[in-house]
Design a protein around this motif. Structure first.
Motif, mmCIF file in Angstrom:
data_model
loop_
_atom_site.group_PDB
_atom_site.id
_atom_site.type_symbol
_atom_site.label_atom_id
_atom_site.label_comp_id
_atom_site.label_asym_id
_atom_site.label_seq_id
_atom_site.Cartn_x
_atom_site.Cartn_y
_atom_site.Cartn_z
ATOM 1 N N PHE A 220 1.045 -1.295 -0.152
ATOM 2 C CA PHE A 220 -0.037 0.031 0.085
ATOM 3 C C PHE A 220 0.759 1.423 -0.033
ATOM 4 N N THR A 221 1.932 1.306 0.817
ATOM 5 C CA THR A 221 2.917 2.462 0.631
ATOM 6 C C THR A 221 3.476 2.600 -0.634
ATOM 7 N N ALA A 222 3.796 1.539 -1.305
ATOM 8 C CA ALA A 222 4.572 1.839 -2.392
ATOM 9 C C ALA A 222 3.502 2.318 -3.426
ATOM 10 N N LEU A 223 2.359 1.860 -3.440
ATOM 11 C CA LEU A 223 1.136 2.042 -4.641
ATOM 12 C C LEU A 223 0.499 3.446 -4.342
ATOM 13 N N ALA A 224 0.388 3.882 -2.981
ATOM 14 C CA ALA A 224 -0.426 4.827 -2.512
ATOM 15 C C ALA A 224 0.133 6.338 -3.211
ATOM 16 N N SER A 225 -0.676 7.212 -3.484
ATOM 17 C CA SER A 225 -0.267 8.565 -3.928
ATOM 18 C C SER A 225 0.072 9.589 -3.045
ATOM 19 N N PHE A 226 -0.266 9.116 -1.995
ATOM 20 C CA PHE A 226 0.027 10.170 -0.592
ATOM 21 C C PHE A 226 0.453 9.452 0.493
ATOM 22 N N THR A 227 1.041 10.131 1.296
ATOM 23 C CA THR A 227 1.631 9.587 2.603
ATOM 24 C C THR A 227 0.938 10.151 3.774
ATOM 25 N N ILE A 228 0.649 9.297 4.860
ATOM 26 C CA ILE A 228 -0.178 9.539 6.092
ATOM 27 C C ILE A 228 0.945 10.376 7.074
ATOM 28 N N PRO A 229 0.568 11.423 7.449
ATOM 29 C CA PRO A 229 1.481 12.133 8.735
ATOM 30 C C PRO A 229 1.637 11.173 9.742
ATOM 31 N N ASP A 230 3.041 11.065 10.428
ATOM 32 C CA ASP A 230 3.108 10.563 11.613
ATOM 33 C C ASP A 230 2.997 11.553 12.756
ATOM 34 N N GLU A 231 2.989 12.922 12.631
ATOM 35 C CA GLU A 231 3.173 13.654 13.749
ATOM 36 C C GLU A 231 1.623 14.113 14.163
ATOM 37 N N ALA A 232 1.823 14.556 15.563
ATOM 38 C CA ALA A 232 0.625 15.030 16.015
ATOM 39 C C ALA A 232 -0.073 16.001 15.210
ATOM 40 N N LEU A 233 -1.314 16.490 15.125
ATOM 41 C CA LEU A 233 -1.871 17.445 14.333
ATOM 42 C C LEU A 233 -2.933 18.200 14.942
#
Length: 166
Positions: free
Chosen positions: A95-108
């Motif tokens: 999924f990480t390789a195929l996805a067109s965006f990344t999920i943020p790791d930091e608190a928002l």
């Protein structure tokens, strides 16, 4: 005249009116849609758990509605890939390789979460829209229907989320 008995080898080759090369191309595009959808599901679920602030209750409930719908959608996309005779990707690394965006790791902050969700919703729309001509050329109505429903829902979600930032 005796009828020939149907055997497993008689049905091992998929004959649905879409050539194998087209089915493979469509499945590749659907795999990207699956990766984007699953990533959006995960990000939305994360934000549901971690949202804080004055809008907590309304956002918590909105995010729950959205991730619940996405949970159903990823199954539908994966099953369409399988119907075309291809394996569905099913790991975080794929999924990480195929996805067109990344999920943020930091608190928002809540507003930053909403902004990331708008971008995620729109990314899913773009991925679906990019596959549309491939499915259309192959005369693959079930995939076209799936793509249309996904685009409609994600465009609406992006609009509703964006309205929260106005």
């Amino acid at each position: 005249m005796a009828k020939k008995k149907t055997t497993q080898s008689d049905v091992s080759d998929i004959q649905i009116g879409i050539p194998q090369a087209d089915r493979q191309s469509i499945a590749e595009g659907l795999s990207k849609l699956l990766a984007d959808s699953y990533s959006l599901f995960l990000m939305t679920h994360n934000f549901h758990w971690n949202v804080t602030g004055p809008q907590f209750n309304s956002l918590h409930l909105m995010f729950e509605t959205q991730y619940t719908e996405l949970f159903t959608a990823v199954d539908e996309v994966a099953e369409r890939i399988r119907s075309l005779g291809e394996p569905a990707p099913a790991s975080f690394s794929k999924f990480t390789a195929l996805a067109s965006f990344t999920i943020p790791d930091e608190a928002l902050s809540a507003n930053d979460m909403i902004a990331h969700l708008v971008k995620g919703q729109e990314a899913v729309v773009r991925t679906a829209r990019a596959l549309f001509p491939v499915a259309e050329k192959a005369n693959d109505q079930p995939t076209l229907d799936l793509l249309t429903r996904r685009m409609e829902l994600h465009e609406k979600n992006a609009w509703m989320l964006r309205a929260l930032l106005a």
